[in-house]
Design a protein around this motif. Structure first.
Motif, PDB file in Angstrom:
ATOM      1  N   ARG A 140       0.381  -1.819  -0.173  1.00 46.51           N
ATOM      2  CA  ARG A 140       0.280   0.158  -0.098  1.00 46.51           C
ATOM      3  C   ARG A 140       0.331   1.242  -0.246  1.00 46.51           C
ATOM      4  O   ARG A 140       0.549   1.703  -1.082  1.00 46.51           O
ATOM      5  N   LEU A 143       2.771   1.488  -3.268  1.00 52.05           N
ATOM      6  CA  LEU A 143       1.503   2.809  -4.697  1.00 52.05           C
ATOM      7  C   LEU A 143       0.905   4.234  -4.272  1.00 52.05           C
ATOM      8  O   LEU A 143       1.126   4.910  -5.524  1.00 52.05           O
ATOM      9  N   LYS A 175       4.276   6.397  -5.080  1.00 48.54           N
ATOM     10  CA  LYS A 175       4.437   5.847  -6.582  1.00 48.54           C
ATOM     11  C   LYS A 175       3.144   7.160  -7.964  1.00 48.54           C
ATOM     12  O   LYS A 175       3.445   8.110  -7.996  1.00 48.54           O
ATOM     13  N   ILE A 176       2.383   6.920  -6.623  1.00 49.20           N
ATOM     14  CA  ILE A 176       1.232   8.283  -7.229  1.00 49.20           C
ATOM     15  C   ILE A 176       1.147   9.227  -7.180  1.00 49.20           C
ATOM     16  O   ILE A 176       1.545  10.319  -7.739  1.00 49.20           O
ATOM     17  N   GLU A 227       3.860  10.866  -8.944  1.00 47.85           N
ATOM     18  CA  GLU A 227       3.175  11.977 -10.350  1.00 47.85           C
ATOM     19  C   GLU A 227       2.399  13.061  -9.735  1.00 47.85           C
ATOM     20  O   GLU A 227       1.693  13.472 -11.216  1.00 47.85           O
ATOM     21  N   ASN A 228       2.035  13.233  -9.450  1.00 53.12           N
ATOM     22  CA  ASN A 228       0.936  14.616  -8.806  1.00 53.12           C
ATOM     23  C   ASN A 228       1.718  15.112  -7.260  1.00 53.12           C
ATOM     24  O   ASN A 228       0.867  14.857  -6.379  1.00 53.12           O
ATOM     25  N   HIS A 250       1.753  18.573  -7.304  1.00 51.41           N
ATOM     26  CA  HIS A 250       0.510  19.013  -6.305  1.00 51.41           C
ATOM     27  C   HIS A 250       0.101  19.205  -5.046  1.00 51.41           C
ATOM     28  O   HIS A 250      -0.554  19.827  -4.787  1.00 51.41           O
ATOM     29  N   LEU A 251      -0.249  17.496  -5.148  1.00 52.03           N
ATOM     30  CA  LEU A 251      -0.615  17.247  -3.940  1.00 52.03           C
ATOM     31  C   LEU A 251       0.384  16.483  -2.684  1.00 52.03           C
ATOM     32  O   LEU A 251       1.303  15.989  -2.910  1.00 52.03           O
ATOM     33  N   HIS A 278      -2.660  13.170   1.705  1.00 53.83           N
ATOM     34  CA  HIS A 278      -3.737  13.721   0.585  1.00 53.83           C
ATOM     35  C   HIS A 278      -4.240  12.511   0.170  1.00 53.83           C
ATOM     36  O   HIS A 278      -5.255  11.758  -0.684  1.00 53.83           O
ATOM     37  N   ARG A 302      -5.370   9.648   1.135  1.00 56.43           N
ATOM     38  CA  ARG A 302      -6.651   9.485   2.046  1.00 56.43           C
ATOM     39  C   ARG A 302      -7.312   9.467   0.562  1.00 56.43           C
ATOM     40  O   ARG A 302      -8.081   8.259   0.604  1.00 56.43           O
ATOM     41  N   ILE A 303      -6.584   9.238  -0.470  1.00 53.12           N
ATOM     42  CA  ILE A 303      -7.760   9.059  -1.983  1.00 53.12           C
ATOM     43  C   ILE A 303      -7.647   7.705  -2.269  1.00 53.12           C
ATOM     44  O   ILE A 303      -8.381   6.744  -2.662  1.00 53.12           O
ATOM     45  N   VAL A 304      -6.368   6.585  -2.374  1.00 56.40           N
ATOM     46  CA  VAL A 304      -6.228   5.320  -2.490  1.00 56.40           C
ATOM     47  C   VAL A 304      -6.160   4.553  -1.031  1.00 56.40           C
ATOM     48  O   VAL A 304      -7.491   3.947  -1.489  1.00 56.40           O
ATOM     49  N   THR A 310      -9.247   5.820  -0.061  1.00 56.42           N
ATOM     50  CA  THR A 310     -10.997   6.224  -0.060  1.00 56.42           C
ATOM     51  C   THR A 310     -11.640   4.802  -1.302  1.00 56.42           C
ATOM     52  O   THR A 310     -12.528   3.871  -0.926  1.00 56.42           O
ATOM     53  N   VAL A 311     -10.623   4.687  -2.203  1.00 55.73           N
ATOM     54  CA  VAL A 311     -10.831   3.903  -2.681  1.00 55.73           C
ATOM     55  C   VAL A 311     -10.963   2.334  -2.488  1.00 55.73           C
ATOM     56  O   VAL A 311     -12.105   1.740  -3.040  1.00 55.73           O
ATOM     57  N   PHE A 312     -10.291   2.116  -1.421  1.00 52.76           N
ATOM     58  CA  PHE A 312     -10.033   0.670  -1.254  1.00 52.76           C
ATOM     59  C   PHE A 312     -11.404   0.154  -0.197  1.00 52.76           C
ATOM     60  O   PHE A 312     -12.427  -0.322  -0.051  1.00 52.76           O
ATOM     61  N   LYS A 317      -0.071  -5.758  -2.118  1.00 49.00           N
ATOM     62  CA  LYS A 317      -0.356  -6.608  -1.254  1.00 49.00           C
ATOM     63  C   LYS A 317      -0.822  -5.269  -0.704  1.00 49.00           C
ATOM     64  O   LYS A 317      -0.273  -4.621  -0.251  1.00 49.00           O
ATOM     65  N   ILE A 318      -2.081  -5.319  -0.265  1.00 47.56           N
ATOM     66  CA  ILE A 318      -2.552  -3.991   0.402  1.00 47.56           C
ATOM     67  C   ILE A 318      -3.214  -4.365   1.354  1.00 47.56           C
ATOM     68  O   ILE A 318      -4.206  -5.114   1.960  1.00 47.56           O
ATOM     69  N   PHE A 378      -7.243  -4.661   3.119  1.00 51.33           N
ATOM     70  CA  PHE A 378      -8.123  -5.037   2.219  1.00 51.33           C
ATOM     71  C   PHE A 378      -7.582  -6.721   1.460  1.00 51.33           C
ATOM     72  O   PHE A 378      -8.758  -7.156   1.368  1.00 51.33           O
TER      73      PHE A 378
END
Lengths: 94, 100
Positions: A3, A6, A9-10, A13-14, A16-17, A21, A24-26, A28-30, B48-49, B52
């Motif tokens: 996790r 992941l 990595k995001i 790429e961003n 500005h975040l 943040h 929280r985004i990742v 929220t998805v899960f 592995k999350i 989840f």
């Protein structure tokens, strides 16, 4: 990959975040996926796969340590089916 | 059971509500999550999350299958398959939430 990798990595790429943040985004998805399954809903992510809930009947199980028979109640379990695009990519076809 | 189907749009909407980015950017971030997971799996990694679940790739060897309609034997070529193992937390929440 775990996790935190992941999220990193995001975040890379961003720029500005903030990391907070992206976290929280990742999360929220899960969390949305689990919450949907909890309600008995399906989550269909075309190309990636679909999460759904399957019913498992009650059965007679066995305590592996003592060999004693135990009743296992019927229950619902999460299930994932790989999407076609991802399946093809795993086999070098896409 | 409600049996609704959620899509990327619903996940984007959740991100939009939670973080307050634009809908477009929320959608891009959801896509980015799926893309990174897919890319890692295609590269042969396990993903592995915590709390989840775990996505892992397994190699299957070639075997002889059968067309269930005609009974004809057909070779099944070796392939890589993806398995998802839900976390205990997910299993517990799904079992509790959908108790019959």
């Amino acid at each position: 990959m775990i996790r935190s990798e992941l999220i990193q990595k995001i975040a890379d790429e961003n720029p500005h975040l903030t990391l907070r943040h992206v976290e929280r985004i990742v999360n929220t998805v899960f969390e949305e996926i689990i919450a949907a399954l909890e309600r008995g809903d399906r989550v269909e992510l075309r190309g990636f796969g679909a999460f759904s809930v399957k019913a498992r009947d009650a059965r007679l199980g066995r305590n592996p340590r003592t060999g004693e028979a135990v009743e296992v109640e019927d229950k619902n379990v999460p299930f994932f089916k790989t999407g076609k695009l991802l399946r093809d990519r795993l086999n070098g076809k896409a | 059971m409600s049996e609704k189907t959620l899509t990327r749009m619903d996940l984007s909407e959740a991100v939009f509500r939670e973080v307050g980015l634009s809908r477009t950017e929320s959608a891009q971030l959801v896509e980015s999550v799926l893309t990174h997971i897919s890319d890692a799996l295609v590269a042969g990694e396990t993903v592995k999350i915590s709390s989840f679940g775990t996505f892992s790739v397994r190699d299957k060897t070639a075997r002889v299958g059968r067309n269930p309609k005609t009974g004809e034997e057909v070779p099944i070529s070796p392939r890589r398959v993806l398995t998802f193992r839900p976390s205990h937390l997910m299993k517990d929440r799904v079992a509790a939430g959908t108790r019959r």
